[in-house]
Each structure stands twice: as structure tokens, then as C-alpha cells.
Write an enzyme that holds these catalytic residues in place. Sequence first.
Site, PDB file in Angstrom:
ATOM      1  N   ASP A 188       0.869  -1.161   0.000  1.00  0.00           N
ATOM      2  CA  ASP A 188       0.000   0.000   0.000  1.00  0.00           C
ATOM      3  C   ASP A 188       0.916   1.223   0.000  1.00  0.00           C
ATOM      4  OD1 ASP A 188      -2.094   1.733   0.064  1.00  0.00           O
ATOM      5  OD2 ASP A 188      -3.118   0.788   1.741  1.00  0.00           O
TER       6      ASP A 188
HETATM    7  C1  BGC Z   1      -5.043   3.023   0.199  1.00  0.00           C
HETATM    8  C2  BGC Z   1      -5.139   1.936  -0.844  1.00  0.00           C
HETATM    9  C3  BGC Z   1      -4.937   2.510  -2.212  1.00  0.00           C
HETATM   10  C4  BGC Z   1      -3.635   3.280  -2.262  1.00  0.00           C
HETATM   11  C5  BGC Z   1      -3.324   3.889  -3.604  1.00  0.00           C
HETATM   12  C6  BGC Z   1      -3.836   3.909   0.009  1.00  0.00           C
HETATM   13  O1  BGC Z   1      -3.892   5.019   0.828  1.00  0.00           O
HETATM   14  O2  BGC Z   1      -5.003   2.437   1.483  1.00  0.00           O
HETATM   15  O3  BGC Z   1      -6.365   1.292  -0.740  1.00  0.00           O
HETATM   16  O4  BGC Z   1      -4.970   1.499  -3.173  1.00  0.00           O
HETATM   17  O5  BGC Z   1      -3.699   4.328  -1.309  1.00  0.00           O
HETATM   18  O6  BGC Z   1      -4.141   4.948  -3.872  1.00  0.00           O
END
Ligand code: BGC
Length: 755
Positions: free
Chosen positions: A295
Site C-alpha cells: 500500500d
Molecule cells: C489506500 C489503498 C490505495 C492506495 C493507492 C492507500 O492510501 O489504502 O487502498 O490502493 O492508497 O491509492
Amino acid sequence: MDDRAEPPTYRQGGASTDERIDDLLDRMTPAEKAGQVTGTWAGTLRETHDLDDVKAAIDERHLGFAAPFGWGGALATTPEDAVAAVEELQTYAREETRLGIPLLFSVDAVHGHAYISGATVFPNGLGAAATWDPEGIEAAAAVTAREVRATGAHQNYGPTVDVGRDPRWGRVFETFGESPHLVGELAAAKVRGYQGEDLGDSAAPSDPDRVVATAKHFPAYGEPERGEDASPVDVSEYKLRNTFVRPFERALDAGVASVMPSYNSINGEPSHGSAAHLDGLLREELGFEGHVVSDWNGIRHLHEDHRTAADHADGVRQAREAGVDVASVGHAPHAERVVELVEDGDLDEATLDRAVRRVLRVKFDLGLFDQDPEDTADEAAAVETLGASAHRDRALETARDSMTLLENDGLLPLSGDEDVFVGGPNADDLVDQLGGWSVARDDGVPGETIREAIEDATAGDVAYAPGTTLDEPVDVDEAVRGAREADVAVLALGEGWYIHEFGPEALAGSETGDWPTRGDLRLPEAQRELVRRVHETGTPVVGVLVAGRPLIVDWMAEHVPALLMAYFPGTEGGVAVAETLFGGNGPSGRLPISVPRDEGDLPQYHDALAHPTPIGADEHPDSYDPLYPFGHGLSYTDFETTDLRATVEKGAEGKGAADPAERTVRVAVEVSNVGDRAGTETVQVYASQRHASRVRPVRSLVGFDRVTLDPGERERVEVPVPAERLGFHKPREGRVVESGAYRLDVAEESTTVDL
Ligand code: BGC
């Protein structure tokens, strides 16, 4: 140069994926390998990450992933901009680098390609879940895949497989709700919709309209302490496996190609650094063979926030050893650390190679090496594909099916001749109607607001006054005057655009005010006052909730004649709401999550574990006593569910008799439409094991099906429930299906089967 020389094996379309990977890996330096498993972001915040920065990182650090899309929602990226960025970067990677390895582009198109203006935006997760319709969700995901691919991206950071167990959590709107079974069914449907049959291989690349799906956030994220995003999810192995991991298993069964770990820690182990959860549980036990993407900032958190790593390098080592393959936005520093770790002997090059292989495999399977970079995407085709009318029709279907009627004393459906007063902060706001993980401005966003759609739906007059913002009165008196003149007042209330912890302004680019907050699941006082004042006029009020979480609307439940939960319904949501109010659409949504009576009652979910009431049941309020239970939703017609029968069918020959897990319980009920309108009923099958070796849920959803019936029509609906679903994960033993009695409930009917 000898132009008759054969191209290297990795460039030969005819070679197998394995041969191509072996050949390419052999040619790569440690720095090229480190970059290949690192990504960067080139979002709309161009001042920090513009395309030249990305190119420089590709030059210097050989990055293999990029995300050139409009995250954060501050600006709407147009399809033309997205395609131009993708093409420029892909051409650069293919033509200006030593090995010409294509980039893989990823995006968060979690409810449509909603960061691109003009895209079809579906209801967010909770609304989608209210349809209880895996086929519809699969079709919606296929539309999203087509739109994502049309702008040149290859991997979607979805489906969200988190089980939403705490409505205070700011991401509950992204989830499919509280039931591991419903979440699992819908997540698997999304995987099929995104990826199609399979992702192909280098000889037969996947359908160009499909994208890599990412099951997130593994293994458990949806019940954070205090509802605070990314706080610990400190659950027992029992709960981890039976509640949170179970739906991931369904996504893996559906072939999901990528998994993203959760930000939080479990048992003191941050998921991004947990070899037990990634290498152990995910790969060894559950057999996952795809690539794990971090993530955003999930690796940096290891030393910055969790402090389970001494510094960035230590965190990088931990994550890589645990089984994270791609640092999604590691940028150059991540790649640099990986090289240093390998050079210093602190990270085994074989560990790095393992990740590189996984990444190259996806790129070969998708056919990226064999594609002309100029053909990555086409601006005109992207403009035509995004928001195509067939796509928006699909979104309208999903939005219609999500509409969940919480209360109706007979006011709805409206006749279509009424003079209507429309008020409330969400009546005329397309951005709130889309909800988070979408653009935060409505430039170029297709669709109608609730107000616009009501204007089209009634032959009477429509007056509009918002009355309040989300949390500040604007002109309540004007709303009261408008309501007084009308036959009916529709108040669209609820929440605004937010993500994670309720829309930090830096991300949202817009003021989100004080509401929503974690601790408060009631509407802000300004909205409550608006409802009270409009109600006092005597004009009947229809409350429409545009919101991402269950809201405690006890006053409305008692006082207003009709209440419709619309969730964040997307671009077609305004039309779906109006059609529902005026009867063009019979509401068939069912709550995928319980609506509590009070924050103090949390947690409230239908499948809580049984427990004693030591001072006597009479003095103890019901543990599960929500304002609206999981599965609730009214129709414009009446259904009767009778004659529940369940029979246990033996499984595969020879095995079935001995092993209860191999059997299928065939549950059948008679559903009759005894009202005077057509309608769709959702048959919900709940099970409880009478006596078990561990404490089990009071009851839990194990199967469901939808049936559409004309007035007077009846149908026998059969829901096959594989007995395996009645089982559970028993710590130290694994999944068991115990012999004995199981009670099955459908509506008011119940029966018992013996396994
Ligand atoms: C979120 C994810 C997301 C990623 C990219 C993160 O803050 O937890 O779910 O895919 O950002 O945008």
C-alpha cells in the site's frame, strides 16, 4: 550491427513466459532489478511529481511501475491527459532504457475509473453490496476494466475485500459490508469482472479489456481500534481467519493476480513486514502465486510509525523478506535501499529475484512486451469508451438495485403529479453523490443530481433550497417555506466526499467541514434541525441518505414517513433515486451492514458470537439490537416466504458419505409476491451450528439469491449451500465442518439439518 541477429529470447513473442523471464532476469543488474519492483506516482499534483520526474527516476533507478492518474481528487484528469501521460512514459521506458522493459500502470478504480472525468462511476462498495447481486457486480467490474484499460492502465487496486465491522471507520463505504460471506461472493465477482477468465500468458495475452485485480487489504483492516484508520486490528486467530481472511480466500479462488497488505498491525506485526501473514498464510497456506503490492507508504510506515524497523533500509528489508514484491510508490529511495541491501549482503539477491520474476510474469502475461508503446492507449478511443452509454446503463442498473428502502408508511412511491420541495445538502451535489475515490470537482462528470432527476420525474412543480450545508444552516426558513407549498418534501441528507480519515483537505482540495467525524454517526445538528423544521410544516418528508456508512437516524425512523438509503450512488445515482421515489424502480436493496441505535452499542453485526447473560436474559438487553438489521430493506410490494426445506445432498461419490465438508445443503423456499406490484426479493439463508467445539456466531449469512416476481406470482427458490460454508477455521486444526445439527433460517422460517 548485424540486423539478421535474432532478438534476445525475452523479446521473442514465440518463447514461453518462463524462458523469457529467465533470459531477461539474467541480463538485469541488481539496480535494474531493484527498480523493476518499485513504482512511483505522477498524479495531478504535478508540482511534486511530474512526468519529467518519473522519467528521471526511470533513467536513474529503472522504475518498473507508475501511476500517472489523478489521485486525491484535487483535479479531474481528463481521459486525453491520462492517455498522453501513459503513452509518453511507456514510450520512454520501452525506447530509452537499456532493456526496454515496459512499465505497468496502476490505478484505484474502485467504483469505476472515477479519478478520470467522464468515466462511469458506480455506487461505492457499500451501495454495490446492497444489490446482493454478484452477476451485476461482475458486469460492473468488467465495464470498469474496459474504461481503465482504455486509458492505458493495467492494474486496478481493487477489489476491497475488507469486512466492514466498525461503521465509525472512514473506509467502511469502500467495503461490501459486515458479512464475510457477502463480501467474499462480491469480491470474487469483481475479480472475475476485472480479470476475465484469466490473465493469459505471453503466447495468448489476456483480453485487452481486462485488468489485474488486487485484493486489498490483507489480512485484516476492517475493524480498527476506535474506528481510526490504520490503527491496530488486534484480533484472535479465530476471528482473523473466520471473519477477515475468509473472503480473501474467495478472491484467491477467483484467481486474483495481486494482493495488497493492510496498513495496520495485527498481534504487533505490521502487515507489510509480516512474513507470517504474507509468505506464510497468503502464499504457503492459501497458495497465492501472484505479486504482492505495497500500500502507499506501507513500507515507510514500518520505521516511521510502527517502529518495528530501525530505519528505512531496515523496513525495506523486512517488507521484502516478508514477501512484498512491489513498493507501489517507493520512488527512487526504495530502489536505492534495495541495491544497498543486496550489495551489503543484508538482502538475499534471490529474494529480490523472486519479486522481479513475479512482476515480469504479469508484464509478459499481459502482452506488454509485445505491444507497440504507441498502441498503449488511444485518446479518441478513451474519450469514447469512458462513460459510454452502455456503461452508464450498467451503472444505472447497479444504482437502482442498491436503493434500500428503510421506512415507508405508504407515502412512496409518489404518483408523479406532486409538487415537490427538494432540499438538503446532498440534493444537488454530484461530488458527494460520487463519494470518495472519485474526482472532488464535478467538471466533466456525467450524470444528474437528485434534484435534476426529480425535476424530470414529476409533472408538478419543483422548488429547491438546500437549507443547510453538511453541517451549517444556510437558510432553513427558505426550505420551510418551500416545503409548506409542496405536496411532498424530499430531503437529501448525509455525508460528503471523504476518504480514509474523512478527507484531509490536502487530498480533497475542498473543505469538508467538521462532519463526518469518527465518534458521531448521527447527522450533524444543522441537518437534524432541517428535518425537524420541514417535518413540522405537515408536508410529508422523504429522507434520502447519501452516505457511506450506516447513520443513526432514530428520530427520522420514528417521525418521517419514508426513508431511503442511497449510499454514494455514483453518476447515475440521481436518476436511480428519482426513479425509486416515483416508482419507476421498485427498491430491492438490502442492508449489507447493520445500522446501530447508538455508538455506545458498537460493535453491532449480525454474526456476533453467542455468549452468556449471567444475570438472566430478562435483565440483559439483546446484544444485537440495531435500528435496522443486516439484510433489511422494504419493497413496494409484499412477499411471503413459506415452506422452507433443507436436504443434505451427498458430495462426490465415495467421499460424500464420510466427509460432511463434501456435502451440499439444498435450501429451498417458496417465495410469493402477494402485493400488487412487481418486485425483487432477496432470499437470505442464515445458519447456526447448534452445538460446536468452539463458540460460533448466533447466526451468519451462508447463502442468498434474488428473485423477481410479478404480482400473484410465486417461485420455489433453491439456494445451494456447500456444507463447507457451514464450517469454520479451528485454530491449530484448520478448516473443519463438524457433524451435528445446524439450524437454517430464511425470513421467519426455520429448519434443522444434520450433517
Ligand atoms: C489506500 C489503498 C490505495 C492506495 C493507492 C492507500 O492510501 O489504502 O487502498 O490502493 O492508497 O491509492
